[in-house]
Design a protein around this motif. Structure first.
Motif, PDB file in Angstrom:
ATOM      1  N   ALA A  82       0.842  -1.206   0.000  1.00  0.00           N
ATOM      2  CA  ALA A  82       0.000   0.000   0.000  1.00  0.00           C
ATOM      3  C   ALA A  82       0.875   1.253   0.000  1.00  0.00           C
ATOM      4  O   ALA A  82       0.607   2.211  -0.732  1.00  0.00           O
ATOM      5  N   LEU A  91      -1.959   7.029   4.383  1.00  0.00           N
ATOM      6  CA  LEU A  91      -2.054   5.610   4.720  1.00  0.00           C
ATOM      7  C   LEU A  91      -1.574   5.319   6.140  1.00  0.00           C
ATOM      8  O   LEU A  91      -2.120   4.433   6.803  1.00  0.00           O
ATOM      9  N   GLY A 145      -4.077   2.799  -2.541  1.00  0.00           N
ATOM     10  CA  GLY A 145      -3.548   1.939  -1.490  1.00  0.00           C
ATOM     11  C   GLY A 145      -4.513   1.617  -0.372  1.00  0.00           C
ATOM     12  O   GLY A 145      -4.235   0.750   0.464  1.00  0.00           O
ATOM     13  N   LEU A 149      -4.825  -1.631   2.224  1.00  0.00           N
ATOM     14  CA  LEU A 149      -4.634  -1.326   3.635  1.00  0.00           C
ATOM     15  C   LEU A 149      -5.680  -2.008   4.515  1.00  0.00           C
ATOM     16  O   LEU A 149      -5.431  -2.245   5.697  1.00  0.00           O
TER      17      LEU A 149
END
Length: 250
Positions: A82, A91, A145, A149
């Motif tokens: 990710a 993230l 991403g 995740l």
């Protein structure tokens, strides 16, 4: 003072998330992942010898241990993938949603108590994560991403919840030792089987990889220590503050 372990962990994990993006961009996903764990294993072995730790392992923990390191490995690989395609400043904080999974498991399976303030804090975390997850809320376009995740969030939710079953029998240090070494071995097997490039990084690259290894080493020990003192649920809630460190550092 019981909460200092968790607060120190948040700085270690937050800084580690920032360095993850840097090491991945300069060294490559799999080389960064493998050499990070090599550094952690070296530090753990030195620490175990210096602290004169016992290497005995209870037979009743073998099956839970294998499940634990498998789920932990999948979560780590998903996180690095990710970070490879997304923004660490988004993230990193979003990955802290695993805290909610830990809280749910801790309350309903382990019977840990949680206050009204902690419930409110968890709801604020959930709301902020929802905003972070979308690049554009009007079109509901997810940040790059985020889908990957989710694997990390649920994987870490299990991993950090059930760490509680190992600490009473192994102690904080050896719990960290066995879990991190087990994950390191599985990561190396995965990278070897997929035939990724593992040539030695340059000295400049090793500097950041080594620093992240130190942060992961310290953070993991502090986390396990905190679980033994204040429980898995409260520890994970406090460590979620590492998202602030990640966002600012990124």
């Amino acid at each position: 003072f019981d909460f200092l372990y968790a607060l120190a962990t948040s700085f270690c994990f937050g800084g580690g998330n920032v360095l993850s993006k840097k090491t991945i961009s300069e060294t490559g996903l799999y080389r960064a992942l493998v050499y990070n764990y090599i550094g952690v294993i070296i530090l753990l072995l030195i620490g175990a010898v210096v602290l004169n730790q016992s290497f005995s392992f209870p037979s009743e923990l073998i099956v839970p241990y294998l499940i634990q390191i498998f789920i932990g490995t999948v979560a780590v690989i998903a996180l690095f993938k990710a970070f490879e395609i997304g923004r660490a400043s988004v993230l990193g904080p979003l990955s802290m949603l695993y805290v909610l999974v830990v809280l749910i498991i801790s309350i309903f399976l382990f019977g840990e108590a949680i206050s009204t303030y902690q419930i409110i804090g968890s709801l604020i975390l959930l709301a902020s994560a929802f905003v972070l997850a979308f690049e554009n809320l009007k079109s509901f376009k997810l940040e790059a991403g985020v889908a990957l995740l989710l694997v990390t969030i649920f994987g870490w939710g299990y991993y950090y919840s059930f760490m509680k079953t190992f600490v009473p029998l192994l102690g904080a240090y050896m719990t960290t030792f066995y879990l991190e070494v087990g994950i390191s071995i599985l990561v190396f097997l995965y990278v070897s089987l997929t035939k990724k490039d593992l040539h030695l990084p340059k000295v400049e690259e090793l500097k950041y990889i080594s620093l992240r290894s130190v942060l992961l080493f310290l953070g993991s020990i502090l986390y396990a220590s905190s679980v033994g003192v204040i429980g898995a649920g409260i520890t994970s809630a406090i460590v979620s503050s590492s998202s602030i460190v990640t966002a600012i550092g990124s």
